[in-house]
Design a protein around this motif. Structure first.
Motif, PDB file in Angstrom:
ATOM      1  N   GLY A  22      51.041  35.729  -8.621  1.00  0.00           N
ATOM      2  CA  GLY A  22      49.884  35.601  -7.586  1.00  0.00           C
ATOM      3  C   GLY A  22      50.227  34.636  -6.467  1.00  0.00           C
ATOM      4  O   GLY A  22      49.927  34.924  -5.293  1.00  0.00           O
ATOM      5  N   LEU A  44      43.757  37.992  -1.529  1.00  0.00           N
ATOM      6  CA  LEU A  44      42.899  38.321  -2.401  1.00  0.00           C
ATOM      7  C   LEU A  44      43.791  38.717  -3.625  1.00  0.00           C
ATOM      8  O   LEU A  44      43.194  38.621  -4.751  1.00  0.00           O
ATOM      9  N   LEU A  45      44.735  39.744  -3.623  1.00  0.00           N
ATOM     10  CA  LEU A  45      45.604  40.030  -4.579  1.00  0.00           C
ATOM     11  C   LEU A  45      46.041  39.209  -5.560  1.00  0.00           C
ATOM     12  O   LEU A  45      46.108  39.185  -6.697  1.00  0.00           O
ATOM     13  N   VAL A  47      44.860  35.914  -5.642  1.00  0.00           N
ATOM     14  CA  VAL A  47      43.989  35.197  -6.489  1.00  0.00           C
ATOM     15  C   VAL A  47      43.563  35.989  -7.576  1.00  0.00           C
ATOM     16  O   VAL A  47      43.169  35.400  -8.566  1.00  0.00           O
ATOM     17  N   LEU A  48      43.427  37.514  -7.505  1.00  0.00           N
ATOM     18  CA  LEU A  48      43.070  38.382  -8.536  1.00  0.00           C
ATOM     19  C   LEU A  48      44.199  38.082  -9.622  1.00  0.00           C
ATOM     20  O   LEU A  48      43.874  38.302 -10.816  1.00  0.00           O
ATOM     21  N   SER A  49      45.413  38.159  -9.417  1.00  0.00           N
ATOM     22  CA  SER A  49      46.642  37.888 -10.306  1.00  0.00           C
ATOM     23  C   SER A  49      46.214  36.604 -10.997  1.00  0.00           C
ATOM     24  O   SER A  49      46.588  36.400 -12.434  1.00  0.00           O
ATOM     25  N   MET A  51      43.484  34.974 -11.497  1.00  0.00           N
ATOM     26  CA  MET A  51      42.058  35.022 -12.333  1.00  0.00           C
ATOM     27  C   MET A  51      42.423  35.799 -13.564  1.00  0.00           C
ATOM     28  O   MET A  51      41.969  35.627 -14.597  1.00  0.00           O
ATOM     29  N   LEU A  52      43.313  36.851 -13.428  1.00  0.00           N
ATOM     30  CA  LEU A  52      43.667  37.729 -14.513  1.00  0.00           C
ATOM     31  C   LEU A  52      44.587  36.985 -15.622  1.00  0.00           C
ATOM     32  O   LEU A  52      44.394  36.782 -16.814  1.00  0.00           O
ATOM     33  N   SER A  53      45.255  35.933 -14.913  1.00  0.00           N
ATOM     34  CA  SER A  53      46.047  34.990 -15.682  1.00  0.00           C
ATOM     35  C   SER A  53      45.196  34.015 -16.511  1.00  0.00           C
ATOM     36  O   SER A  53      45.347  33.806 -17.937  1.00  0.00           O
ATOM     37  N   THR A  54      44.034  33.694 -15.839  1.00  0.00           N
ATOM     38  CA  THR A  54      43.164  32.955 -16.729  1.00  0.00           C
ATOM     39  C   THR A  54      42.524  33.690 -17.696  1.00  0.00           C
ATOM     40  O   THR A  54      42.138  32.959 -18.634  1.00  0.00           O
TER      41      THR A  54
END
Length: 122
Positions: A22, A44-45, A47-49, A51-54
């Protein structure tokens, strides 16, 4: 010989790699400062990565609370076992809670449902 590690550590490593991926994606976005849209897409990509990690960290944390805690017979440290077979988190000793698998060579495929059913039929 394949290199094995505990399932919990594998999933945690995957989640950590998502964080770094990310950050790298967001860093690549800096090179497109002239295009606000392209830079925003990369940010955005990234941040999405993260968030997926979280979400993955949360999932493995919940899964870890259901894991069976055992003392490794090799290093005598506490470790967690997920599934029928797993490895010690500290010394990579093969561990199993299934009496039918004791003494057999370690194979991660014993955790698959199809392999479990084949072993039951024997």
């Amino acid at each position: 010989m394949a290199k094995y590690s505990s399932k919990i550590n594998k999933i945690r490593t995957f989640a950590l790699s998502l964080v770094f991926v990310g950050f790298i994606i967001m860093y690549v976005g800096i090179f497109f400062r002239s295009s606000v849209l392209l830079m925003s897409v990369f940010m955005l990509l990234g941040v999405l990565s993260i968030m997926l990690s979280t979400a993955v960290y949360f999932w493995i944390g919940m899964l870890s609370t259901k894991a069976v805690k055992v003392i490794c017979p090799n290093c005598e440290k506490p470790t967690k076992v997920l599934g029928r077979v797993d490895m010690c988190m500290h010394c990579r000793e093969p561990l199993t809670l299934d009496k039918n698998l004791e003494g057999k060579e370690f194979d991660e495929s014993y955790n698959r449902k199809s392999v479990r059913q084949a072993l039951k039929q024997k």
